[in-house]
Design a protein around this motif. Structure first.
Motif, PDB file in Angstrom:
ATOM      1  N   GLN A  31      -3.911  -1.252 -11.239  1.00 32.61           N
ATOM      2  CA  GLN A  31      -4.798  -1.697 -10.156  1.00 32.61           C
ATOM      3  C   GLN A  31      -4.050  -2.526  -9.123  1.00 32.61           C
ATOM      4  OE1 GLN A  31      -7.167  -3.089 -13.613  1.00 32.61           O
ATOM      5  NE2 GLN A  31      -8.640  -3.416 -11.953  1.00 32.61           N
ATOM      6  N   LEU A  32      -3.244  -3.474  -9.629  1.00 30.17           N
ATOM      7  CA  LEU A  32      -2.508  -4.341  -8.700  1.00 30.17           C
ATOM      8  C   LEU A  32      -1.511  -3.528  -7.882  1.00 30.17           C
ATOM      9  CD1 LEU A  32      -1.786  -7.523 -10.853  1.00 30.17           C
ATOM     10  CD2 LEU A  32      -3.404  -7.306  -8.981  1.00 30.17           C
ATOM     11  N   TYR A  33      -0.872  -2.566  -8.575  1.00 31.76           N
ATOM     12  CA  TYR A  33       0.102  -1.723  -7.866  1.00 31.76           C
ATOM     13  C   TYR A  33      -0.588  -0.983  -6.721  1.00 31.76           C
ATOM     14  CZ  TYR A  33       3.424   1.921  -6.732  1.00 31.76           C
ATOM     15  OH  TYR A  33       4.264   2.758  -6.040  1.00 31.76           O
ATOM     16  N   ALA A  34      -1.739  -0.384  -7.009  1.00 26.48           N
ATOM     17  CA  ALA A  34      -2.461   0.399  -5.992  1.00 26.48           C
ATOM     18  C   ALA A  34      -2.802  -0.480  -4.791  1.00 26.48           C
ATOM     19  CB  ALA A  34      -3.724   1.000  -6.593  1.00 26.48           C
ATOM     20  N   GLN A  35      -3.252  -1.687  -5.083  1.00 24.59           N
ATOM     21  CA  GLN A  35      -3.640  -2.598  -4.001  1.00 24.59           C
ATOM     22  C   GLN A  35      -2.411  -2.994  -3.167  1.00 24.59           C
ATOM     23  OE1 GLN A  35      -4.687  -6.557  -5.087  1.00 24.59           O
ATOM     24  NE2 GLN A  35      -6.478  -6.541  -3.761  1.00 24.59           N
ATOM     25  N   ILE A  36      -1.329  -3.327  -3.853  1.00 26.59           N
ATOM     26  CA  ILE A  36      -0.099  -3.742  -3.158  1.00 26.59           C
ATOM     27  C   ILE A  36       0.477  -2.576  -2.352  1.00 26.59           C
ATOM     28  CG2 ILE A  36       2.300  -4.459  -3.520  1.00 26.59           C
ATOM     29  CD1 ILE A  36       1.251  -5.981  -6.046  1.00 26.59           C
ATOM     30  N   ARG A  37       0.466  -1.398  -2.969  1.00 33.12           N
ATOM     31  CA  ARG A  37       1.065  -0.223  -2.300  1.00 33.12           C
ATOM     32  C   ARG A  37       0.330   0.112  -1.008  1.00 33.12           C
ATOM     33  NH1 ARG A  37       3.763   4.662  -4.071  1.00 33.12           N
ATOM     34  NH2 ARG A  37       4.500   5.559  -2.113  1.00 33.12           N
ATOM     35  N   ARG A  38      -0.984  -0.066  -1.015  1.00 35.15           N
ATOM     36  CA  ARG A  38      -1.756   0.191   0.209  1.00 35.15           C
ATOM     37  C   ARG A  38      -1.289  -0.729   1.344  1.00 35.15           C
ATOM     38  NH1 ARG A  38      -4.692   4.635   0.456  1.00 35.15           N
ATOM     39  NH2 ARG A  38      -5.995   5.042  -1.336  1.00 35.15           N
ATOM     40  N   ILE A  39      -0.885  -1.918   0.992  1.00 34.25           N
ATOM     41  CA  ILE A  39      -0.487  -2.893   2.020  1.00 34.25           C
ATOM     42  C   ILE A  39       0.969  -2.689   2.444  1.00 34.25           C
ATOM     43  CG2 ILE A  39      -0.229  -5.352   2.552  1.00 34.25           C
ATOM     44  CD1 ILE A  39      -2.480  -5.804   0.418  1.00 34.25           C
ATOM     45  N   VAL A  40       1.868  -2.557   1.460  1.00 38.11           N
ATOM     46  CA  VAL A  40       3.291  -2.482   1.826  1.00 38.11           C
ATOM     47  C   VAL A  40       3.778  -1.038   2.028  1.00 38.11           C
ATOM     48  CG1 VAL A  40       3.812  -4.677   0.700  1.00 38.11           C
ATOM     49  CG2 VAL A  40       4.152  -2.566  -0.567  1.00 38.11           C
ATOM     50  N   GLN A  41       3.006  -0.088   1.516  1.00 37.27           N
ATOM     51  CA  GLN A  41       3.167   1.357   1.759  1.00 37.27           C
ATOM     52  C   GLN A  41       4.318   2.053   1.025  1.00 37.27           C
ATOM     53  OE1 GLN A  41       2.964   1.971   6.050  1.00 37.27           O
ATOM     54  NE2 GLN A  41       0.740   2.010   5.932  1.00 37.27           N
ATOM     55  N   TYR A  42       5.420   1.381   0.773  1.00 39.38           N
ATOM     56  CA  TYR A  42       6.557   2.064   0.143  1.00 39.38           C
ATOM     57  C   TYR A  42       6.696   1.642  -1.315  1.00 39.38           C
ATOM     58  CZ  TYR A  42       7.670   3.363   4.873  1.00 39.38           C
ATOM     59  OH  TYR A  42       7.589   3.882   6.134  1.00 39.38           O
ATOM     60  N   HIS A  43       7.077   2.617  -2.157  1.00 38.64           N
ATOM     61  CA  HIS A  43       7.126   2.344  -3.599  1.00 38.64           C
ATOM     62  C   HIS A  43       8.089   1.212  -3.958  1.00 38.64           C
ATOM     63  CE1 HIS A  43       7.440   2.699  -7.882  1.00 38.64           C
ATOM     64  NE2 HIS A  43       8.744   2.865  -7.759  1.00 38.64           N
ATOM     65  N   GLU A  44       9.290   1.242  -3.381  1.00 35.61           N
ATOM     66  CA  GLU A  44      10.288   0.219  -3.732  1.00 35.61           C
ATOM     67  C   GLU A  44       9.758  -1.178  -3.404  1.00 35.61           C
ATOM     68  OE1 GLU A  44      11.021   2.967  -2.104  1.00 35.61           O
ATOM     69  OE2 GLU A  44      12.238   3.996  -3.616  1.00 35.61           O
ATOM     70  N   ASP A  45       9.098  -1.288  -2.254  1.00 37.57           N
ATOM     71  CA  ASP A  45       8.542  -2.585  -1.847  1.00 37.57           C
ATOM     72  C   ASP A  45       7.402  -2.988  -2.785  1.00 37.57           C
ATOM     73  OD1 ASP A  45      10.289  -2.214   0.147  1.00 37.57           O
ATOM     74  OD2 ASP A  45       8.853  -2.113   1.784  1.00 37.57           O
ATOM     75  N   ALA A  46       6.569  -2.014  -3.119  1.00 38.41           N
ATOM     76  CA  ALA A  46       5.426  -2.301  -4.000  1.00 38.41           C
ATOM     77  C   ALA A  46       5.921  -2.761  -5.379  1.00 38.41           C
ATOM     78  CB  ALA A  46       4.544  -1.065  -4.138  1.00 38.41           C
TER      79      ALA A  46
END
Lengths: 179, 116
Positions: A31-46
């Protein structure tokens, strides 16, 4: 969501803390990953932001007062870490020469499989100020209620509605500019 | 769909376009907990390292003392050493000279009064 295999007491007890925290990480990672990924957009950053989120949580376990859900507490940390990450990126980009700056595009991201419209939508979202980006993501994609968002972000419902309205207008303008 | 009816936002994708590398969620928790364990592990090496500059300074001081002491005692030996070197060099020169003579004309050796 699966039932937690840990309790607040276990997280507070130094003897059981490590094992309980491992269960917490397993439970909330997707869940946290999905939320973070939506904001930062790139996997490495997430991935970086997610690790920092759990590290912050681990280091501040003693400060968790238990006046909100563990998930809410973690979401707050994740949002703050995501905002800090965007802030760092913006500072780095402004230091770089525009011609030499590494061009990142979702088009070349192997972990993005959206169509053209989805890619353009993500690009439009990336142009939003950080807080508008978060409000838009929570409302548009996660369909979170303004009341829950207010508790999570510590912002009034009215301000959140205004923020979402502005974000929608900007995204519409972005799409109109492409026509 | 959360946008207003008049909104020209694209329709909600209905799926998550963001993917993760294979096995990412299966391994993340273990990687995270290993990082935390590493963070929490005691670091005795650091305690030892704290004394390292003092140990180094003590070693240098001791070595300086020993060497200066040895230098004072060996000043005579050093002079003797120089003399011995000169003697060895002279002997070597003499041997080379004999070798040369033997190579050129072994008969010449007979003319030299030597006791070897």
């Amino acid at each position: 969501m699966a039932k937690p295999k840990f309790s607040i007491d276990q997280l507070r007890n130094p003897e059981t803390r490590y094992v309980a925290f491992g269960e917490l990480v397993r439970l909330y990672t997707p869940q946290l990953y999905a939320q973070i990924r939506r904001i930062v957009q790139y996997h490495e950053d997430a991935d970086d932001v997610l690790q920092n989120t759990f590290l912050k949580a681990w280091q501040n376990l003693d400060n968790f007062r238990g006046d909100c859900l563990v998930s809410t507490w973690l979401y707050r940390i994740a949002l703050n870490e995501s905002l800090s990450h965007l802030e760092r990126c913006r500072r780095t980009e402004s230091l770089d020469d525009a011609d030499n700056a590494a061009v990142r595009s979702l088009e070349s991201d192997p972990y993005f499989d959206g169509d053209e419209t989805e890619r353009l939508l993500q690009e439009a979202i990336a142009t939003l100020p950080e807080k508008q980006r978060i409000v838009f993501n929570l409302k548009y994609f996660e369909e979170m209620k303004y009341e829950s968002m207010s508790e999570l972000l510590g912002t009034s419902v009215g301000a959140l509605k205004a923020s979402y309205h502005l974000a929608v207008k900007k995204i519409e303008q972005y799409f109109n500019s492409l026509d | 769909m959360t946008s207003s009816p008049s909104s020209s936002l694209p329709p909600h994708p209905g799926h998550n376009p963001f993917r993760v590398p294979e096995g990412y969620f299966d391994t993340f928790a273990n990687r995270m907990m290993a990082r935390i364990a590493q963070l929490e592990a005691p670091t005795p090496v650091l305690h030892r390292l704290r004394w390292l500059p003092w140990i180094g300074a003590a070693c240098v001081a001791a070595l300086t003392l020993v060497l200066s002491h040895a230098g004072l005692n060996d000043s005579g030996t050093a002079l003797h050493g120089a003399s011995a070197y000169e003697e060895r060099a002279a002997a070597a020169y003499e041997e080379q000279m004999y070798d040369y003579l033997m190579t050129e004309n072994p008969q010449l050796l007979a003319e030299y009064e030597t006791d070897y």
